[in-house]
Structure formats: C-alpha cells, structure tokens
Design an enzyme around this catalytic site. Structure first.
Site, PDB file in Angstrom:
ATOM      1  N   ASP A  76      13.373  46.806 -26.709  1.00  0.00           N
ATOM      2  CA  ASP A  76      12.256  45.924 -26.984  1.00  0.00           C
ATOM      3  C   ASP A  76      11.102  46.722 -27.595  1.00  0.00           C
ATOM      4  OD1 ASP A  76      11.027  43.249 -26.569  1.00  0.00           O
ATOM      5  OD2 ASP A  76       9.604  44.445 -25.426  1.00  0.00           O
ATOM      6  N   THR A 109       8.632  41.990 -32.298  1.00  0.00           N
ATOM      7  CA  THR A 109       7.701  43.128 -32.240  1.00  0.00           C
ATOM      8  C   THR A 109       8.233  44.306 -33.081  1.00  0.00           C
ATOM      9  OG1 THR A 109       8.702  43.925 -30.202  1.00  0.00           O
ATOM     10  CG2 THR A 109       6.792  42.538 -29.973  1.00  0.00           C
ATOM     11  N   THR A 110       9.545  44.554 -32.999  1.00  0.00           N
ATOM     12  CA  THR A 110      10.101  45.679 -33.756  1.00  0.00           C
ATOM     13  C   THR A 110       9.950  45.413 -35.256  1.00  0.00           C
ATOM     14  OG1 THR A 110      11.710  45.842 -31.988  1.00  0.00           O
ATOM     15  CG2 THR A 110      12.108  47.198 -33.897  1.00  0.00           C
ATOM     16  N   ASP A 405      11.695  37.222 -23.944  1.00  0.00           N
ATOM     17  CA  ASP A 405      11.766  36.944 -25.391  1.00  0.00           C
ATOM     18  C   ASP A 405      12.385  35.573 -25.627  1.00  0.00           C
ATOM     19  OD1 ASP A 405      10.801  39.471 -25.625  1.00  0.00           O
ATOM     20  OD2 ASP A 405      12.218  40.141 -27.142  1.00  0.00           O
TER      21      ASP A 405
HETATM   22  N1  LIG Z   1      23.976  38.165 -35.880  1.00  0.00           N
HETATM   23  C1  LIG Z   1      22.955  38.661 -36.542  1.00  0.00           C
HETATM   24  N2  LIG Z   1      23.113  39.178 -37.778  1.00  0.00           N
HETATM   25  C2  LIG Z   1      22.089  39.708 -38.444  1.00  0.00           C
HETATM   26  N3  LIG Z   1      20.861  39.787 -37.980  1.00  0.00           N
HETATM   27  C3  LIG Z   1      20.620  39.282 -36.778  1.00  0.00           C
HETATM   28  C4  LIG Z   1      21.641  38.696 -35.978  1.00  0.00           C
HETATM   29  N4  LIG Z   1      21.088  38.298 -34.806  1.00  0.00           N
HETATM   30  C5  LIG Z   1      19.766  38.633 -34.875  1.00  0.00           C
HETATM   31  N5  LIG Z   1      19.479  39.208 -36.045  1.00  0.00           N
HETATM   32  C6  LIG Z   1      18.192  39.708 -36.549  1.00  0.00           C
HETATM   33  O1  LIG Z   1      17.730  40.775 -35.749  1.00  0.00           O
HETATM   34  C7  LIG Z   1      16.313  40.838 -35.854  1.00  0.00           C
HETATM   35  C8  LIG Z   1      15.703  40.907 -34.495  1.00  0.00           C
HETATM   36  O2  LIG Z   1      16.040  42.118 -33.904  1.00  0.00           O
HETATM   37  P1  LIG Z   1      15.318  42.616 -32.589  1.00  0.00           P
HETATM   38  O3  LIG Z   1      15.312  41.520 -31.592  1.00  0.00           O
HETATM   39  O4  LIG Z   1      15.939  43.911 -32.228  1.00  0.00           O
HETATM   40  O5  LIG Z   1      13.869  42.926 -33.082  1.00  0.00           O
HETATM   41  P2  LIG Z   1      12.556  42.061 -33.024  1.00  0.00           P
HETATM   42  O6  LIG Z   1      12.872  40.664 -32.639  1.00  0.00           O
HETATM   43  O7  LIG Z   1      11.874  42.286 -34.315  1.00  0.00           O
HETATM   44  O8  LIG Z   1      11.709  42.800 -31.917  1.00  0.00           O
HETATM   45  P3  LIG Z   1      11.759  42.673 -30.312  1.00  0.00           P
HETATM   46  O9  LIG Z   1      12.904  41.779 -29.960  1.00  0.00           O
HETATM   47  O10 LIG Z   1      11.964  44.082 -29.889  1.00  0.00           O
HETATM   48  O11 LIG Z   1      10.451  42.109 -29.940  1.00  0.00           O
HETATM   49  C9  LIG Z   1      15.863  39.568 -36.561  1.00  0.00           C
HETATM   50  O12 LIG Z   1      15.529  39.864 -37.887  1.00  0.00           O
HETATM   51  C10 LIG Z   1      17.105  38.691 -36.486  1.00  0.00           C
HETATM   52  O13 LIG Z   1      17.162  37.787 -37.561  1.00  0.00           O
HETATM   53 MG   LIG Z   2      13.918  40.162 -30.886  1.00  0.00          MG
END
Ligand SMILES: Nc1ncnc2c1ncn2[C@@H]1O[C@H](COP(=O)(O)OP(=O)(O)OP(=O)(O)O)[C@@H](O)[C@H]1O
Ligand SMILES: [Mg+2]
Length: 560
Positions: A76, A109-110, A405
């Site tokens: 996260d 957030t990332t 989340d």
């Molecule tokens: N099956 C999938 N294929 C491709 N991308 C995906 C898939 N599932 C989720 N994602 C993408 O992954 C990203 C989210 O990743 P992640 O949750 O690690 O980071 P975040 O949401 O930016 O930050 P955080 O969850 O740490 O607050 C989004 O851009 C989402 O569209």
């Molecule tokens: Mg996320």
C-alpha cells in the site's frame, strides 16, 4: 551582503559601514536556483522510485522495519511512505500526495506518487533545456484540466440498483494486495458492509468508511473473515459470574468509572478503633452498592463502561444477572451509541431508562485464543463489523489495509456513480487527448502538456515492467489501439496482453483517477516553483515543548 549568481547571499555576513550584518542564524544552510530545484526534484524522484515496484497486481511488497523493530509487510503506497519516515522536505511533499489521495479517494496512492515523480522527472528535462519552471507549471495546470475533462467524458455511469460495478471495483482494489487470492469473497463482504451503513440521498448515497467497524483476530485464515450485523468488541465480559448471553438487552453506556474516586490530594484518616475501620469499609461498600442500584433501577441488563469497574461492583452486578464490560474504546462507545440508540451517560446519578440502548443479543464468544463480545440485532441496523481473520498478525494487518481500500472505492462509487476501466486504459486515453490538445497550444506550453501526457503513460510502463513484460512493445500497442478508438485498451497484467479492460472486469471509481491527477499535479507544481531552500541549522539540544516531542528539528540543506 553579497550577490551570488544574481541572488542576495543572506547566509554570509555583509558589511555595512564596516559592521557585519547577519541575516540568517549561524549554521543556516541555503541552496537556490538550479541547485535547489535539482535537489528537490531528485529527492521527490527517489521517493516515487521507491514505491514504483509496488504498483499493480504483479507489484512487489515491501518489508518495513521501524525503529522499535516492528515489521510491516505491505504494498500500500501510503503505508510504505508513512513507515519510511522521510526527512527531506521536498520528498515529504510526495508523502503528502499519498496522504491526500488516501484521505480523499482511499485508493490510488501508489499511482499518484508515481505520476508526481514522473511529472518532476520530465519537467527537469525541460528545465535543462532552459524552459522556465513557471511555463511548465502553467502547462501542467492546463493539461490537468484537460485530463479531468477527458475522464468525465469517457467515464461509465453506474446504476446503483445493481451491485456488479461495486464488487468489480472492490476486486480491482484488492487485486494488487496480499489478500488477492480471496478478493472475490472479501469484495462481497465489503459491498454488503458498505451498503448496510450507507444513507440514501436521491440517487446517490452518503457514507462514511468509519461506520464499518473493523476488528482483527489472528487465527484461522482470511477466508474465515466475516461480516457481523452489529458491533463486535475486543473485550470479554468482566466477571466470570455474569451471564455470557443476554437476549433483548437494554444497554447502559457509561463514560464514568464505577469505582470510588481517589481524591486529588493525599488525605490521612486517623482510625482509633477496629469499629471505625469496619464503618469505613461499610461506607465504601454502600457507595459501590448505590452505583449498582442506579443501574438496576434504570432497567439495564448490560453495562458497557469506558472506564474501570470496581471488583465489588462487578460482583454486585453479577448477582443481579447484569453483564458488564469495562474499559471499552471511546470510538466503540460512539459506534455503540449510534447503533443501539443509547446515550453515553457521564454522570451515573442522571441515568434513566430513556438513556438505554437496545440490541437483540449480547453474547461473549471465543474467537481464536481470545474472547470477544458481540452486540447484534441493534436498534438501528446501520452498524456492521468486519471481523478479519488470518494466519499471522501481519496478514490480518495487510488484510485490514486492503479492505480499507475496497470499502473506500465502494464509497467513492456510491457517492459519485461513475467508473473507468483499469490497467492504465484511462491514463492512455488522457495521454492521447492531451497530445492532440498540445498541438493546439502555442509555444513552450505545448511541450509542458506533451510531457504531462508522457508522465501519465508512466502508469502503463510501470504496470508492464512490474509484470516482467516489455514496456516498449506494450506501450506502442496501447498507443496504436487508443489511436484507433479503443478507449478501454489497457494492459491486463495477469494475462500479459493488451486487452479491452471493460471485458476483463477491471474497474475503478472515477474519484480515484480524478484525485490522482489533482494531487500529483499540485505536488509537482509546488516542488517546481521552489527555487530557494533556506534551512535553519540543527538545534544542538532541542528543547522539549511542554508535553511534546522535541521541536524545531529541521535538517540542514547539506544533509539531504
Ligand atoms: N488485472 C489487472 N490488469 C492490469 N492492471 C490492473 C489489474 N488489476 C488492477 N490493475 C491496476 O493496478 C493499479 C492499481 O495498483 P495498486 O493498487 O498497487 O496501486 P494504487 O491503487 O495506485 O495504490 P494503493 O492501492 O497502494 O493505494 C491500477 O492502475 C489498476 O487499474
Ligand atoms: Mg490500489
């Protein structure tokens, strides 16, 4: 005062009529111009780089060990940056981006930090080509507006009567976490929980994630996580003689101790005969009995107290068949008041039957090695608890963050019922429109809008790199398919191919994407606008402010 490179040098003594004039304190540090900009951008880029590998379902986790040796394992973004305990002021601004993103949207957030880092990275290239930061900032502002506009245009409206998008967004939010294996099951629970506490307002809802109480207990597995219709307290019933189960319970909520209060000053009582001791103890017992009587008179069958309960009172209550719980958390008391319709009583003398709350069942149950108290069937049904289970404490903690989340994205859609597909499809679509928009702009702003578009593509590059795929091939395919009008073409990292992400069921709330653009642009612009860093020297012996931690610590510019 000397003039250095067009700047006034405040940190070195100037001569005024032969007398040195010191403007800044001795030991202060100052860096400015390109040097300051470069240092700030580098620091922020390092922060963004540190979370990059955690993005997406194929992202890696981080193990963070704090100064007490406590270990957190997470992917996260906000948690990683919080635990890193960053010192550099510009780098701290990226931590703020993650915080704002988390508070406003709860997810993304990332991505927000990665985009902010990339905006700075690209801006530095333009600065090196002698383009002034204010031009870049103006360009970024225009680009952000256009990007938000594009998001609104491509967003898919959600019919809240159906819950499929809510579940899909919750699954997407958890797809990138340790709990991904159980994402379908947890998403169902999260949707149910959020809908239980949400208040309907015309077609949208108003909801607060805090209304869903989360308790975690080590043991069993994540698949044993459950949703309880009511409040679960991580407390056992105070006395073994009390019933373990009360049906149709009238509940007294107390914010006052059921003990004899100690005086604030020391008092001495001279006792001259054994009778006096007995009378003294009797008096104490009567006072404690009185307390019990007041609760009995109000008609309570359960007492939940925020403070302590004397052993004697526990004994009296047990004899009357009343259940008591002591030292409940303040936040739990507030939730209980809301759920049971009871009032928190601060003065025992005032308690009446009208202050009592109601629950169909109050029961102590054994969960793992501990006992917890369940308050179910509350008067106001808007009270739910997610009881998270998992093999180790680290897993339950990460499950809690992941469910947070998931609850946030559900809330986002309930409040603003629009979604976009994931897998970098919206970022690529925004980049495409921005590149076209850039062509319409005159002069150097055009360059700023173009690099904004490239910075958005960093999400696709990062997702691809983290999945071990070739970013050049994938990015070219993504660009080509977006140019052909495939709005939702994104990288499906689980399959390792460019796909129509709406067909893959990967959806995210528009709120997350909008906030991501806003917070990343603001932070990048703010960092770019700084051309002068004046840092006070470190204090030798930091004074302790009354009741607080040492104040005034600020690392010198040379230590970044
Ligand atoms: N099956 C999938 N294929 C491709 N991308 C995906 C898939 N599932 C989720 N994602 C993408 O992954 C990203 C989210 O990743 P992640 O949750 O690690 O980071 P975040 O949401 O930016 O930050 P955080 O969850 O740490 O607050 C989004 O851009 C989402 O569209
Ligand atoms: Mg996320």
């Amino acid at each position: 005062m000397r003039i250095k490179g067009g700047y006034l040098d405040l940190s070195s003594p100037a001569q005024a009529g032969g007398v040195p004039v010191l403007v800044l304190k001795e030991g202060s540090n100052r860096s400015r111009g390109r040097e300051a900009q470069h240092a700030n951008i580098t620091a922020a880029k390092i922060v963004a780089e540190s979370v990059r590998s955690a993005l997406g379902p194929k992202g890696m986790d981080k193990m963070l060990v704090d100064s007490f040796g406590d270990v957190t394992i997470t992917s996260d973004g906000r948690t990683i940056l919080d635990e890193m305990d960053i010192q550099h002021p510009a780098a701290k601004m990226l931590v703020e981006v993650a915080k704002t993103q988390d508070n406003e949207a709860g997810d993304g957030t990332t991505s927000a930090v990665v985009i902010a880092g990339e905006l700075l990275n690209k801006a530095e290239e333009l600065i090196d080509k002698n383009i002034h930061p204010t031009i870049i900032i103006d360009g970024y502002k225009k680009a952000a507006e256009k990007a938000l506009d594009t998001l609104e245009k491509i967003a898919i409206p959600v019919d809240l009567k159906k819950q499929d998008y809510l579940k899909k967004a919750a699954v997407t939010a958890m797809a990138s976490k340790i709990v991904a294996e159980y994402k379908e099951y947890l998403a169902d629970i999260a949707v149910k929980a959020m809908l239980e506490v949400a208040e309907k307002e015309c077609i949208t809802y108003k909801c607060d994630v805090e209304d869903v109480k989360v308790e975690k207990k080590t043991g069993e597995s994540i698949s044993d996580t459950s949703l309880i219709n009511g409040i679960v307290l991580d407390k056992e019933i105070a006395h073994s003689g009390m019933p373990k189960r009360v049906e149709k319970a009238k509940i007294a909520l107390l914010d006052t101790s059921l003990e004899i209060e100690k005086t604030e000053f020391d008092a001495k009582i001279n006792i001259e005969s054994p009778d006096q001791i007995e009378a003294f103890l009797k008096q104490e017992e009567t006072m404690l009995k009185d307390m019990t009587e007041k609760i009995v008179a109000a008609g309570a069958k359960v007492v939940i107290c925020q403070k302590g309960i004397d052993d004697m009172v526990q004994h009296f209550l047990a004899r009357k068949g009343i259940v008591a719980i002591r030292r409940a958390k303040k936040s739990d008391m507030e939730k209980l008041a809301k759920a049971t319709g009871g009032k928190i009583v601060t003065k025992l003398d005032d308690i009446t039957s009208a202050d009592l709350g109601y629950a169909a069942l109050v029961e102590e149950r054994r969960i793992g090695d501990d006992k917890m108290t369940f308050v179910e069937g509350c008067k106001h049904p808007r009270a739910v608890t997610l009881l998270i289970r998992g093999g180790t404490e680290r897993i339950t903690s990460e499950a809690e963050r992941s469910l947070h989340d998931a609850l946030c994205v559900i809330k986002d859609i309930l409040e603003e019922p629009k979604v976009v597909a994931g897998g970098s499809a919206p970022e690529l679509e925004m980049a495409r429109t921005l590149k076209m928009y850039a062509e319409t702009l005159p002069g150097r702003e055009q360059l700023a809008v173009k690099i904004f578009a490239e910075a958005l593509e960093a999400v696709a590059i990062t997702l691809t790199e983290n999945a071990g795929l070739d970013p050049i091939d994938i990015l070219s395919e993504l660009r080509a398919r977006h140019d052909k009008g495939e709005t939702w073409a994104g990288i499906e990292v689980l399959e390792g191919k460019v796909q129509d992400m709406t067909k893959k069921g990967v959806f995210e709330p528009i709120t997350v994407k909008k906030q991501m653009i806003k917070s990343a642009t603001e932070a990048a612009s703010m960092i770019l606008k700084i051309d002068d860093v004046i840092a006070a020297g470190k204090m030798k012996a930091p004074p302790m402010p009354p009741g607080g931690a040492p104040g005034g610590m600020y690392p010198g510019a040379g230590e970044y």
